[in-house]
Write an enzyme that holds these catalytic residues in place. Structure first.
Site, short mmCIF file in Angstrom:
data_model
loop_
_atom_site.label_atom_id
_atom_site.label_comp_id
_atom_site.label_asym_id
_atom_site.label_seq_id
_atom_site.Cartn_x
_atom_site.Cartn_y
_atom_site.Cartn_z
N TYR A 148 -11.58 10.29 18.18
CA TYR A 148 -10.55 11.04 18.68
C TYR A 148 -11.02 11.87 20.00
CZ TYR A 148 -7.67 15.21 18.53
OH TYR A 148 -6.76 16.20 19.03
N1 LIG Z 1 -1.81 20.47 15.54
C1 LIG Z 1 -2.77 21.10 16.30
O1 LIG Z 1 -3.32 22.23 16.00
C2 LIG Z 1 -3.63 20.52 17.41
C3 LIG Z 1 -2.76 19.58 18.20
N2 LIG Z 1 -3.34 19.24 19.32
C4 LIG Z 1 -2.74 18.00 20.17
O2 LIG Z 1 -1.40 18.53 20.38
C5 LIG Z 1 -0.23 17.32 20.23
C6 LIG Z 1 0.63 17.84 19.03
O3 LIG Z 1 -0.13 17.87 17.77
P1 LIG Z 1 0.76 17.57 16.47
O4 LIG Z 1 2.12 18.21 16.55
O5 LIG Z 1 -0.45 18.02 15.15
O6 LIG Z 1 0.80 15.92 16.57
P2 LIG Z 1 1.02 15.08 15.29
O7 LIG Z 1 -0.17 14.86 14.46
O8 LIG Z 1 2.04 15.58 14.73
O9 LIG Z 1 1.30 13.80 16.25
C7 LIG Z 1 2.67 13.67 16.94
C8 LIG Z 1 3.33 12.41 16.81
O10 LIG Z 1 2.30 11.34 17.48
C9 LIG Z 1 2.98 10.12 17.03
N3 LIG Z 1 2.18 9.10 17.03
C10 LIG Z 1 0.85 8.87 16.30
N4 LIG Z 1 0.56 7.81 16.72
C11 LIG Z 1 1.36 7.01 17.47
C12 LIG Z 1 1.31 5.67 18.01
N5 LIG Z 1 0.53 4.69 17.94
N6 LIG Z 1 2.46 5.23 18.66
C13 LIG Z 1 3.55 6.38 18.81
N7 LIG Z 1 3.52 7.62 18.38
C14 LIG Z 1 2.22 7.98 17.79
C15 LIG Z 1 3.56 10.38 15.64
O11 LIG Z 1 4.73 9.80 15.47
P3 LIG Z 1 5.34 9.50 14.22
O12 LIG Z 1 5.60 10.72 13.41
O13 LIG Z 1 6.80 9.14 14.75
O14 LIG Z 1 4.73 8.24 13.51
C16 LIG Z 1 3.37 11.81 15.39
O15 LIG Z 1 4.70 12.39 14.96
C17 LIG Z 1 -1.27 16.30 19.97
O16 LIG Z 1 -1.62 15.53 21.14
C18 LIG Z 1 -2.52 16.73 19.26
O17 LIG Z 1 -3.56 15.84 19.67
C19 LIG Z 1 -4.60 19.52 19.76
C20 LIG Z 1 -5.38 20.40 19.22
C21 LIG Z 1 -4.71 21.13 17.96
N1 LIG Z 2 -2.57 14.63 16.68
C1 LIG Z 2 -2.94 15.33 16.07
N2 LIG Z 2 -4.15 16.10 16.63
C2 LIG Z 2 -4.81 17.14 16.32
C3 LIG Z 2 -4.34 17.56 14.97
C4 LIG Z 2 -3.06 17.14 14.43
O1 LIG Z 2 -2.80 17.55 13.25
N3 LIG Z 2 -2.50 16.05 15.00
N4 LIG Z 2 -4.85 18.86 14.40
C5 LIG Z 2 -6.04 19.28 14.85
C6 LIG Z 2 -6.59 20.41 14.29
O2 LIG Z 2 -5.81 21.38 14.08
C7 LIG Z 2 -7.86 21.04 14.49
O3 LIG Z 2 -7.73 21.54 15.93
C8 LIG Z 2 -8.54 21.85 13.59
O4 LIG Z 2 -9.91 22.23 14.19
C9 LIG Z 2 -6.64 18.84 15.94
N5 LIG Z 2 -5.86 17.73 16.57
#
Ligand SMILES: NC(=O)C1=CN([C@@H]2O[C@H](COP(=O)(O)OP(=O)(O)OC[C@H]3O[C@@H](n4cnc5c(N)ncnc54)[C@H](OP(=O)(O)O)[C@@H]3O)[C@@H](O)[C@H]2O)C=CC1
Ligand SMILES: Nc1nc2c(c(=O)[nH]1)N=C([C@H](O)[C@@H](O)CO)CN2
Length: 236
Positions: A148
């Site tokens: 990742y």
């Molecule tokens: N949440 C957090 O605290 C953090 C988030 N981030 C980043 O911020 C962004 C948003 O995070 P978050 O809302 O938690 O993300 P999610 O884990 O909710 O993922 C967002 C969406 O990505 C889609 N997805 C995953 N794999 C695929 C694929 N192969 N093809 C198409 N769509 C795909 C999923 O779609 P579906 O549901 O329709 O399958 C999902 O709803 C991400 O880029 C994440 O890495 C970074 C650090 C912390």
């Molecule tokens: N696609 C996603 N990326 C990440 C997620 C997630 O829920 N979906 N969550 C994190 C965590 O919050 C991490 O930041 C905790 O230390 C990171 N990326």
């Protein structure tokens, strides 16, 4: 001729951060096109507000190219592209190679191909932006999320290269969050451990990402930059 009020594309907007940002873009008067992979309540909610949903599975080149082809039937120009779609897969799973290729495809190949194929749509809008949503963890690596982290580091590299390639018509920037919202399955011990990693010690919620997106869209003098949104993890 410059398009007026061209739509903004945001990927992976069916839930959580992407859904929140898509709703806020609609609040601010932007037409929205979003990608989704799974039918979720958020997908229907966005459709009901007039956003256009386009199915996308970014785990393969064919799936990415199919999305691009479908996108082009819905848009003649784009104000911005926000690459939010992401898979957060730990090494604990057995399918290591599968996980690596899946995250390479969604975090790097999809933004790469979408940016290259859709830059003509962005060039019909002024201003025009690309935003890559990365992760603060790239700063130091991750023992539990090796693939990742590596693929998010590759996304940060794409920010630099595309910013140079597309200037001055298109600005290209990143946002590198640390935890902004937990997952429902995260237990109290895990939540306490994660909150203790930052100086501010809060779960801020997705609005902090929208505020960062808004800043990048509205600022005419920022490109090739990745904004850190991490509660001060780096100073803890
Ligand atoms: N949440 C957090 O605290 C953090 C988030 N981030 C980043 O911020 C962004 C948003 O995070 P978050 O809302 O938690 O993300 P999610 O884990 O909710 O993922 C967002 C969406 O990505 C889609 N997805 C995953 N794999 C695929 C694929 N192969 N093809 C198409 N769509 C795909 C999923 O779609 P579906 O549901 O329709 O399958 C999902 O709803 C991400 O880029 C994440 O890495 C970074 C650090 C912390
Ligand atoms: N696609 C996603 N990326 C990440 C997620 C997630 O829920 N979906 N969550 C994190 C965590 O919050 C991490 O930041 C905790 O230390 C990171 N990326």
């Amino acid at each position: 001729m410059t398009a007026t009020n061209a739509p903004i594309l945001i990927t992976g907007a069916g839930q959580r951060v992407g859904l929140h940002c898509a709703m806020r873009l609609l609040d601010d008067g932007h037409p929205v096109i979003f990608s989704y992979r799974s039918e979720r309540p958020g997908v229907q909610a966005l459709r009901e507000r007039g956003a256009i949903g386009v199915f996308a599975d970014f785990s393969s080149e064919a799936g990415i190219l199919a999305f691009i082809a479908e996108l082009n039937t819905h848009a003649q120009s784009l104000r911005a592209i926000i690459h939010n779609a992401s898979a957060w897969i730990a090494e604990t799973s057995d399918e290591h190679s599968h996980a690596f290729t899946d995250m390479f495809s969604v975090h790097m190949l999809a933004p790469y191909l979408i940016n290259l194929h859709c830059s003509p749509l962005l060039q019909r809008s002024s201003p025009a932006d690309i935003v890559h949503i990365s992760d603060d963890v790239v700063r130091k690596g991750s023992r539990q999320h090796i693939a990742y982290c590596a693929t998010k580091a590759g996304l940060d590299s794409l920010t630099l290269s595309f910013a140079a390639q597309f200037a001055p018509l298109i600005k290209v920037n990143g946002i590198a969050p640390a935890m902004v919202m937990f997952n429902d399955a995260d237990d109290a011990a895990y939540r306490a451990k994660v909150l203790a990693k930052s100086a501010l010690g809060i779960e801020p919620g997705p609005e902090v990402i929208y505020q960062s997106v808004r800043y990048l869209l509205d600022n005419p003098y920022v490109t090739g930059t990745t904004l850190t949104v991490n509660g001060g993890r780096h100073i803890k």
